[in-house]
Write a protein that holds these residues in place. Structure first.
Motif, PDB file in Angstrom:
ATOM      1  N   VAL A  51      46.228  50.208  34.353  1.00  0.00           N
ATOM      2  CA  VAL A  51      45.824  48.455  33.763  1.00  0.00           C
ATOM      3  C   VAL A  51      44.878  48.099  35.355  1.00  0.00           C
ATOM      4  CG1 VAL A  51      46.893  46.782  33.700  1.00  0.00           C
ATOM      5  CG2 VAL A  51      47.189  48.358  32.642  1.00  0.00           C
ATOM      6  N   ALA A  52      45.786  48.014  36.658  1.00  0.00           N
ATOM      7  CA  ALA A  52      45.615  47.736  37.331  1.00  0.00           C
ATOM      8  C   ALA A  52      44.130  47.909  38.083  1.00  0.00           C
ATOM      9  CB  ALA A  52      46.829  47.721  38.945  1.00  0.00           C
ATOM     10  N   MET A  53      43.502  49.850  37.914  1.00  0.00           N
ATOM     11  CA  MET A  53      42.311  49.575  38.108  1.00  0.00           C
ATOM     12  C   MET A  53      41.527  49.529  37.493  1.00  0.00           C
ATOM     13  SD  MET A  53      41.763  54.346  38.282  1.00  0.00           S
ATOM     14  CE  MET A  53      42.989  54.555  38.738  1.00  0.00           C
ATOM     15  N   GLY A  54      42.124  49.287  35.852  1.00  0.00           N
ATOM     16  CA  GLY A  54      40.550  49.152  35.656  1.00  0.00           C
ATOM     17  C   GLY A  54      40.080  47.561  35.569  1.00  0.00           C
ATOM     18  N   SER A  55      41.199  46.364  36.042  1.00  0.00           N
ATOM     19  CA  SER A  55      41.403  45.370  36.460  1.00  0.00           C
ATOM     20  C   SER A  55      40.326  45.567  38.044  1.00  0.00           C
ATOM     21  CB  SER A  55      42.636  43.994  36.488  1.00  0.00           C
ATOM     22  OG  SER A  55      43.051  44.626  37.694  1.00  0.00           O
ATOM     23  N   SER A  56      40.603  46.454  38.424  1.00  0.00           N
ATOM     24  CA  SER A  56      39.113  46.797  39.776  1.00  0.00           C
ATOM     25  C   SER A  56      38.282  47.319  39.698  1.00  0.00           C
ATOM     26  CB  SER A  56      40.885  47.428  40.605  1.00  0.00           C
ATOM     27  OG  SER A  56      41.436  46.223  41.208  1.00  0.00           O
ATOM     28  N   ALA A  57      37.827  48.117  38.465  1.00  0.00           N
ATOM     29  CA  ALA A  57      36.576  48.517  37.778  1.00  0.00           C
ATOM     30  C   ALA A  57      35.254  47.571  38.099  1.00  0.00           C
ATOM     31  CB  ALA A  57      36.473  49.361  36.811  1.00  0.00           C
ATOM     32  N   PRO A  58      35.276  45.739  38.568  1.00  0.00           N
ATOM     33  CA  PRO A  58      34.269  45.560  38.500  1.00  0.00           C
ATOM     34  C   PRO A  58      33.904  45.650  39.967  1.00  0.00           C
ATOM     35  CG  PRO A  58      35.282  44.449  36.937  1.00  0.00           C
ATOM     36  CD  PRO A  58      35.688  45.569  36.796  1.00  0.00           C
ATOM     37  N   GLU A  59      34.958  45.520  41.140  1.00  0.00           N
ATOM     38  CA  GLU A  59      34.586  45.245  42.261  1.00  0.00           C
ATOM     39  C   GLU A  59      34.295  46.938  42.128  1.00  0.00           C
ATOM     40  OE1 GLU A  59      38.218  42.266  41.668  1.00  0.00           O
ATOM     41  OE2 GLU A  59      37.296  44.067  40.816  1.00  0.00           O
ATOM     42  N   ILE A  60      34.656  48.299  42.091  1.00  0.00           N
ATOM     43  CA  ILE A  60      34.288  49.009  42.621  1.00  0.00           C
ATOM     44  C   ILE A  60      32.936  49.076  42.360  1.00  0.00           C
ATOM     45  CG2 ILE A  60      34.555  51.689  42.512  1.00  0.00           C
ATOM     46  CD1 ILE A  60      37.472  50.835  41.524  1.00  0.00           C
ATOM     47  N   MET A  61      32.633  49.217  41.458  1.00  0.00           N
ATOM     48  CA  MET A  61      31.193  48.903  40.260  1.00  0.00           C
ATOM     49  C   MET A  61      30.028  48.204  41.135  1.00  0.00           C
ATOM     50  SD  MET A  61      29.088  51.163  38.719  1.00  0.00           S
ATOM     51  CE  MET A  61      30.757  51.737  38.105  1.00  0.00           C
ATOM     52  N   THR A  91      32.482  35.467  47.717  1.00  0.00           N
ATOM     53  CA  THR A  91      32.297  33.701  47.423  1.00  0.00           C
ATOM     54  C   THR A  91      31.986  34.226  45.910  1.00  0.00           C
ATOM     55  OG1 THR A  91      30.198  33.038  47.367  1.00  0.00           O
ATOM     56  CG2 THR A  91      32.143  32.072  48.822  1.00  0.00           C
ATOM     57  N   ILE A  92      30.697  33.833  45.392  1.00  0.00           N
ATOM     58  CA  ILE A  92      30.529  33.915  44.329  1.00  0.00           C
ATOM     59  C   ILE A  92      30.779  35.766  43.615  1.00  0.00           C
ATOM     60  CG2 ILE A  92      28.398  34.444  42.676  1.00  0.00           C
ATOM     61  CD1 ILE A  92      27.042  32.497  44.521  1.00  0.00           C
ATOM     62  N   ILE A  93      30.033  36.891  44.100  1.00  0.00           N
ATOM     63  CA  ILE A  93      30.770  38.130  43.875  1.00  0.00           C
ATOM     64  C   ILE A  93      32.036  38.308  43.333  1.00  0.00           C
ATOM     65  CG2 ILE A  93      30.326  40.436  43.763  1.00  0.00           C
ATOM     66  CD1 ILE A  93      27.575  40.041  44.289  1.00  0.00           C
ATOM     67  N   ALA A  94      32.825  37.800  44.534  1.00  0.00           N
ATOM     68  CA  ALA A  94      34.143  38.110  45.117  1.00  0.00           C
ATOM     69  C   ALA A  94      35.577  37.552  43.196  1.00  0.00           C
ATOM     70  CB  ALA A  94      35.106  37.574  46.080  1.00  0.00           C
ATOM     71  N   ILE A  95      34.723  35.611  43.251  1.00  0.00           N
ATOM     72  CA  ILE A  95      35.406  35.477  42.205  1.00  0.00           C
ATOM     73  C   ILE A  95      35.126  35.616  40.809  1.00  0.00           C
ATOM     74  CG2 ILE A  95      35.635  32.873  41.000  1.00  0.00           C
ATOM     75  CD1 ILE A  95      34.806  31.949  44.199  1.00  0.00           C
ATOM     76  N   GLY A  96      33.697  36.414  40.408  1.00  0.00           N
ATOM     77  CA  GLY A  96      33.474  36.913  39.287  1.00  0.00           C
ATOM     78  C   GLY A  96      34.274  38.153  39.282  1.00  0.00           C
ATOM     79  N   THR A  97      34.497  38.845  40.387  1.00  0.00           N
ATOM     80  CA  THR A  97      34.387  40.152  39.501  1.00  0.00           C
ATOM     81  C   THR A  97      36.033  39.966  39.979  1.00  0.00           C
ATOM     82  OG1 THR A  97      34.527  40.820  42.354  1.00  0.00           O
ATOM     83  CG2 THR A  97      32.782  41.820  40.487  1.00  0.00           C
ATOM     84  N   SER A  98      36.967  38.869  39.933  1.00  0.00           N
ATOM     85  CA  SER A  98      38.478  38.333  40.316  1.00  0.00           C
ATOM     86  C   SER A  98      39.217  37.819  38.254  1.00  0.00           C
ATOM     87  CB  SER A  98      38.855  37.468  40.778  1.00  0.00           C
ATOM     88  OG  SER A  98      38.265  38.701  41.886  1.00  0.00           O
ATOM     89  N   LEU A  99      37.968  38.062  37.801  1.00  0.00           N
ATOM     90  CA  LEU A  99      37.758  36.804  36.650  1.00  0.00           C
ATOM     91  C   LEU A  99      38.928  37.961  35.456  1.00  0.00           C
ATOM     92  CD1 LEU A  99      34.680  35.362  35.770  1.00  0.00           C
ATOM     93  CD2 LEU A  99      37.346  34.056  36.576  1.00  0.00           C
ATOM     94  N   PRO A 100      38.599  39.343  36.030  1.00  0.00           N
ATOM     95  CA  PRO A 100      39.947  39.811  34.637  1.00  0.00           C
ATOM     96  C   PRO A 100      41.356  40.088  35.564  1.00  0.00           C
ATOM     97  CG  PRO A 100      37.992  41.765  35.371  1.00  0.00           C
ATOM     98  CD  PRO A 100      37.715  40.727  35.939  1.00  0.00           C
ATOM     99  N   GLU A 101      41.356  39.683  37.081  1.00  0.00           N
ATOM    100  CA  GLU A 101      43.020  39.638  36.973  1.00  0.00           C
ATOM    101  C   GLU A 101      43.328  38.033  36.806  1.00  0.00           C
ATOM    102  OE1 GLU A 101      39.923  40.787  38.890  1.00  0.00           O
ATOM    103  OE2 GLU A 101      41.098  43.252  40.003  1.00  0.00           O
ATOM    104  N   LEU A 102      42.825  37.325  37.367  1.00  0.00           N
ATOM    105  CA  LEU A 102      43.000  35.966  36.005  1.00  0.00           C
ATOM    106  C   LEU A 102      43.127  35.914  35.145  1.00  0.00           C
ATOM    107  CD1 LEU A 102      43.217  32.929  37.185  1.00  0.00           C
ATOM    108  CD2 LEU A 102      40.619  32.787  35.641  1.00  0.00           C
TER     109      LEU A 102
END
Length: 281
Positions: free
Chosen positions: A8-18, A175-186
């Motif tokens: 679950v945690a890795m899945g929500s971090s997948a956007p950041e990794i990619m 900012t933009i990318i970090a917030i965008g890729t953190s939306l799954p966590e939110l």
């Protein structure tokens, strides 16, 4: 338990990794590093701030009490690696090796954790039991296609925006990318807290931050090692460390309540807004 702590945690971090891998291959090392650091800042200050503002979080899981110090140690390692304003390939190898060891450690932990740990029950309820194998494989395949494609467009578009407004690649990543890729966590945290799964919400943030520092930060080190913006060492990594320490203090405060209340959530949000102001001022 293994699914709750890792997949679950890795899945929500997948956007950041990619995104980090895509930016690194394009030579945008600062964007990749900014995404890793910025996502951790966003996860604690914005995502956890909004989540705890909706409903105060009670920390009752023994597993989380073990994971929080691990997250803090890994954060210190990340800050140390970035202190010289350079990310080497050796440091990237160390980070990805630690990532594998942490996954292995969590796998072992999943077999030895207490059965009455709240995180076990909460993680179990989030695992669907009525999904056919063919359906699951189909959606994994769709995700594997869409994720790199969307990451490519996100990075390219962010670079165009940065150049148009004269903003650095680092700030765009923070900012933009970090917030965008953190939306799954939110989304995951808000859904968890609305269902009364406080430990799962906090566990998602802790797991995601661990993966962001080990797997995401490893990408620029492995793919495009070299000098990075000095602001990472002098400002951004220190903000990330400060927020991580603050999270630890809030979860293990002297009163023994082990909860993140609305005042503490508001503190996180104020820090996030102030940090964004500093970046764009």
């Amino acid at each position: 338990m293994m699914i709750g702590l890792t997949i679950v945690a890795m899945g929500s971090s997948a956007p950041e990794i990619m995104v980090a891998a895509t930016a690194s291959f394009a030579g945008n090392t600062n964007t990749a590093v900014g995404n890793s650091i910025g996502s951790n800042i966003t996860n604690i200050a914005l995502v956890l701030g909004i989540t705890a503002l909706i409903k105060p979080l009670v920390v009752s899981s023994t597993t989380l009490k073990r994971e929080l110090p691990i997250m803090l140690v890994i954060t210190l390692i990340g800050v140390y690696f970035l202190a010289d304003s350079e990310l080497s390939r050796i440091e990237g190898i160390v980070l990805i090796t630690l990532f594998v060891l942490v996954i292995a450690g969590m796998a072992v932990l999943s077999f030895t954790v207490e059965k009455n740990d709240p995180l076990v029950a909460e993680a179990g309820t989030d695992v669907p039991s009525d999904v056919a194998m063919s359906t699951a494989i189909f959606w994994v395949a769709v995700g594997l296609i869409l994720l790199p494609t969307s990451a490519h467009f996100l990075v390219d578009s962010a670079v165009v925006i940065a150049k148009h407004f004269g903003i650095s690649d680092l700030v765009i990543g923070l900012t933009i990318i970090a917030i965008g890729t953190s939306l799954p966590e939110l989304a995951a945290c808000v859904a968890s807290v609305l269902k009364g799964e406080d430990d799962l919400a906090l566990g998602n943030i802790i797991g995601s931050n661990i993966f962001n520092l080990l797997a995401v930060l490893a990408m620029p080190g492995l793919i495009a090692p070299g000098v990075i913006d000095e602001s990472v060492a002098n400002r951004d990594s220190l903000v990330m460390l400060g927020l991580s320490i603050l999270l630890f203090v809030f979860c293990f405060n002297l009163r023994g309540s082990r909860r993140i209340n609305r005042f503490e959530a508001a503190t996180f949000l104020v820090i996030f807004i102030g940090y964004q102001y500093i970046l764009f001022a």
